[in-house]
Design an enzyme around this catalytic site. Structure first.
Site, PDB file in Angstrom:
ATOM      1  N   THR A 108       0.813  -1.223   0.000  1.00 39.54           N
ATOM      2  CA  THR A 108       0.000   0.000   0.000  1.00 39.54           C
ATOM      3  C   THR A 108       0.844   1.269   0.000  1.00 39.54           C
ATOM      4  OG1 THR A 108      -0.203  -0.267   2.399  1.00 39.54           O
ATOM      5  CG2 THR A 108      -2.039  -1.032   1.054  1.00 39.54           C
ATOM      6  N   GLY A 109       2.164   1.168   0.065  1.00 39.26           N
ATOM      7  CA  GLY A 109       3.014   2.342  -0.057  1.00 39.26           C
ATOM      8  C   GLY A 109       3.636   2.825   1.232  1.00 39.26           C
ATOM      9  N   LYS A 110       3.774   1.957   2.218  1.00 35.71           N
ATOM     10  CA  LYS A 110       4.339   2.385   3.510  1.00 35.71           C
ATOM     11  C   LYS A 110       5.816   2.783   3.358  1.00 35.71           C
ATOM     12  CE  LYS A 110       3.078  -1.502   5.535  1.00 35.71           C
ATOM     13  NZ  LYS A 110       2.223  -2.106   4.481  1.00 35.71           N
ATOM     14  N   HIS A 330     -20.551 -23.570 -16.897  1.00 31.53           N
ATOM     15  CA  HIS A 330     -20.381 -23.192 -15.494  1.00 31.53           C
ATOM     16  C   HIS A 330     -20.212 -21.673 -15.353  1.00 31.53           C
ATOM     17  CE1 HIS A 330     -18.842 -24.040 -11.318  1.00 31.53           C
ATOM     18  NE2 HIS A 330     -18.312 -22.832 -11.517  1.00 31.53           N
ATOM     19  N   GLU A 331     -19.308 -21.113 -16.141  1.00 28.26           N
ATOM     20  CA  GLU A 331     -19.040 -19.676 -16.043  1.00 28.26           C
ATOM     21  C   GLU A 331     -20.223 -18.855 -16.542  1.00 28.26           C
ATOM     22  OE1 GLU A 331     -16.622 -18.822 -14.328  1.00 28.26           O
ATOM     23  OE2 GLU A 331     -15.587 -20.761 -14.323  1.00 28.26           O
ATOM     24  N   HIS A 334     -22.618 -18.342 -13.673  1.00 23.37           N
ATOM     25  CA  HIS A 334     -22.192 -17.231 -12.811  1.00 23.37           C
ATOM     26  C   HIS A 334     -22.576 -15.891 -13.436  1.00 23.37           C
ATOM     27  CE1 HIS A 334     -20.055 -19.651  -9.960  1.00 23.37           C
ATOM     28  NE2 HIS A 334     -19.124 -20.064 -10.804  1.00 23.37           N
ATOM     29  N   ASP A 405     -16.265 -22.363  -5.245  1.00 22.10           N
ATOM     30  CA  ASP A 405     -17.539 -21.635  -5.163  1.00 22.10           C
ATOM     31  C   ASP A 405     -18.275 -21.984  -3.876  1.00 22.10           C
ATOM     32  OD1 ASP A 405     -16.973 -20.597  -7.656  1.00 22.10           O
ATOM     33  OD2 ASP A 405     -18.129 -22.129  -8.723  1.00 22.10           O
TER      34      ASP A 405
END
Length: 511
Positions: A108-110, A330-331, A334, A405
């Site tokens: 995150t940029g620490k 399957h996809e 979804h 899933d």
């Protein structure tokens, strides 16, 4: 270099004297060996971390070059103003800060913020990792802590600066609660750090500010976190949509972008990405352009780069045609449930194997959400279950491809129970019987399974044809999928109008 040369010459001369029988050779070799071993041990005990033995690093990184952390930057700059305006805060009787702790997920940029802090305050900057201070020899870590602080003060005086910043990354290795380790070295090293930050030997000029980073603040010793040591704790969290857009704008500088590139769209579909992942995303998109021998980076390349960062590189696995057809079905399940329940959220569908997945549907969140209602959690469960239910609808059975899933759906159901969003109401998670939890989770999953089956039924005859189209193309975009879905919905509405009243059309198509 001269020291090593003199030692070598001395040893060679002694061997020569032994060779000509002037002195006894074996006792001499024993004494020389003991002396060398003692010298190596003393050198090791007095050696500072590699980062502190070198000259302090000069960075030109500024806060303007760090995107997506506006709140954290403002809070850090406010704390650093105590270093910049020493006389002003002294007139108000304000005690200088001794330490700033940056916490948050990896990437995150620490570290970037610590470097920018040194530039902002015009301070000497020295860095080290928590693991560099811990050795098997008792006292080595404490000595390295003393050397680092002494070197920081000495260097600041040489450069005529009144402040120095020491950055310690992964401080949880060094600053974990005392008594948890069996080795005394950990506790002695931490004790020395506590003393250097706020003890009898601390100095006001030059002032040494310790900036540390960790993603496990819960592990740190309470004495380290008290005021007078780490006075400020700044959360450096994952960026929101505006933050991700800012990071992308910074990272694409110097890269030739095609006219179709929409950074706002990319920022929207990268929810949960850290700054490091966004940097990797832009880099991977440029690598794809190089691989394809293109002179510009296109939107499609960014789309493929998002997939690579999320799922990994395409694997060499080659499923059979029957498996590819099943994965496409399957996809598609979804995608249908996702689009029906949350319109315009499907970004694209692919059956190209990446990582451990044979295929996946990437969704674009409507907004960055941090709180969820029961209805929203149920929708996510429906989407997770839709893949295996689409297989069952088309083939009459299910496959092992839905394992992840089910884990996701079960986790969401457990969240509903523990947050008091189920039919049993508010619960005490610590004293909730496992049998009661399992029973309620099964009830939620069973209910949502039935709802998802009813929603998918109208699409039974259409899934097979479009699944074959996905197999042929390997990947399709969200716009193409929505166009097909809208056509299917229109057909079902026309067919249902002959037998049902107008008000029942929505129920018939599962909306």
């Amino acid at each position: 270099m001269i020291k090593e040369l003199l030692i070598g010459v001395g040893i060679a001369f002694a061997l020569f004297l032994g060779y000509i029988h002037v002195i006894q050779l074996m006792p001499l070799l024993f004494l020389v060996g003991m002396g060398v071993a003692l010298w190596v041990l003393l050198q090791r005990r007095s050696t500072a971390p590699a980062a502190t033995k070198e000259a302090p690093v000069k960075h030109n990184i500024t806060f303007a070059e760090i995107g997506g952390q506006e709140h954290a930057k403002r809070e850090l700059q406010e704390a650093l103003d105590f270093l910049r305006h020493r006389e002003k805060i002294k007139s108000l009787g304000i005690r200088p800060l001794k330490g700033i702790l940056l916490t948050g997920p990896p990437g995150t940029g620490k570290t970037l913020m610590a470097k920018a802090a040194a530039t902002y305050t015009d301070s000497v900057f020295m860095s080290a990792s928590g693991s560099e201070f811990v050795e098997m020899y008792v006292g080595v870590g404490a000595q390295r802590i003393r050397d680092m602080f002494r070197r920081a003060r000495t260097t600041a005086k040489k450069e005529s600066k009144d402040s120095a910043i020491i950055f310690i990354d992964e401080i949880d290795v060094l600053g974990a609660r005392r008594g948890q380790h069996s080795h005394q070295e950990y506790d002695q090293t931490l004790n020395q750090l506590l003393t250097e930050m706020d003890g009898m030997s601390t100095t006001q000029s030059p002032l040494v500010l310790v900036v540390a980073a960790t993603n496990r603040p819960d592990m740190l010793d309470t004495a380290l976190l008290r005021p007078g040591r780490f006075d400020r704790q700044i959360k450096v969290d994952l960026p929101d949509k505006e933050g991700r857009l800012h990071i992308l704008q910074i990272q694409v500088k110097g890269k030739p972008l095609a006219k179709d590139v929409n950074l706002e769209h990319i920022a929207r579909e990268t929810f949960g990405f850290s700054g490091a992942q966004l940097e990797s995303l832009v880099n991977e998109a440029a690598i794809i352009a190089l691989r394809q021998e293109k002179t510009e980076v296109t939107q499609e390349m960014f789309r493929d780069a998002v997939d690579k960062v999320l799922m990994g590189e395409k694997t060499g696995r080659k499923p059979t045609p029957e498996e590819l057809q099943r994965v496409a079905v399957h996809e598609l399940g979804h995608a249908i449930i996702s689009e029906v329940m949350r319109p315009k959220t499907v970004s694209h569908i692919t059956i190209a194997p990446r990582g451990n997945a044979l295929g996946f549907v990437r969704q674009i969140p409507e907004d960055d959400r941090y709180l969820h209602t029961p209805e929203q959690l149920e929708e996510q469960i429906n989407v997770a279950l839709a893949g295996c239910l689409a297989e069952e609808l088309h083939y009459g059975n299910r496959s092992t491809g839905a394992q992840n899933d089910f884990v996701q759906a079960s986790g969401l159901a457990r969240t509903m129970v523990k947050c008091g969003l189920s039919r049993i109401g508010i619960v005490d998670e610590e004293h909730l019987p496992e049998s009661v939890l399992d029973t309620e989770v099964r009830h939620i999953l069973s209910k949502q399974e039935t709802n998802t089956q009813e929603t998918l039924k109208p699409f039974k005859k259409d899934i097979a044809d479009f699944a074959q189209h996905i197999v042929d193309e390997e990947s399709i975009g969200g716009a193409e999928f929505r166009q097909w879905l809208q056509g299917v919905l229109n057909q079902h509405q026309i067919a249902s109008a002959k037998a049902l009243p107008l008000g029942e059309l929505g129920t018939e198509v599962g909306l």
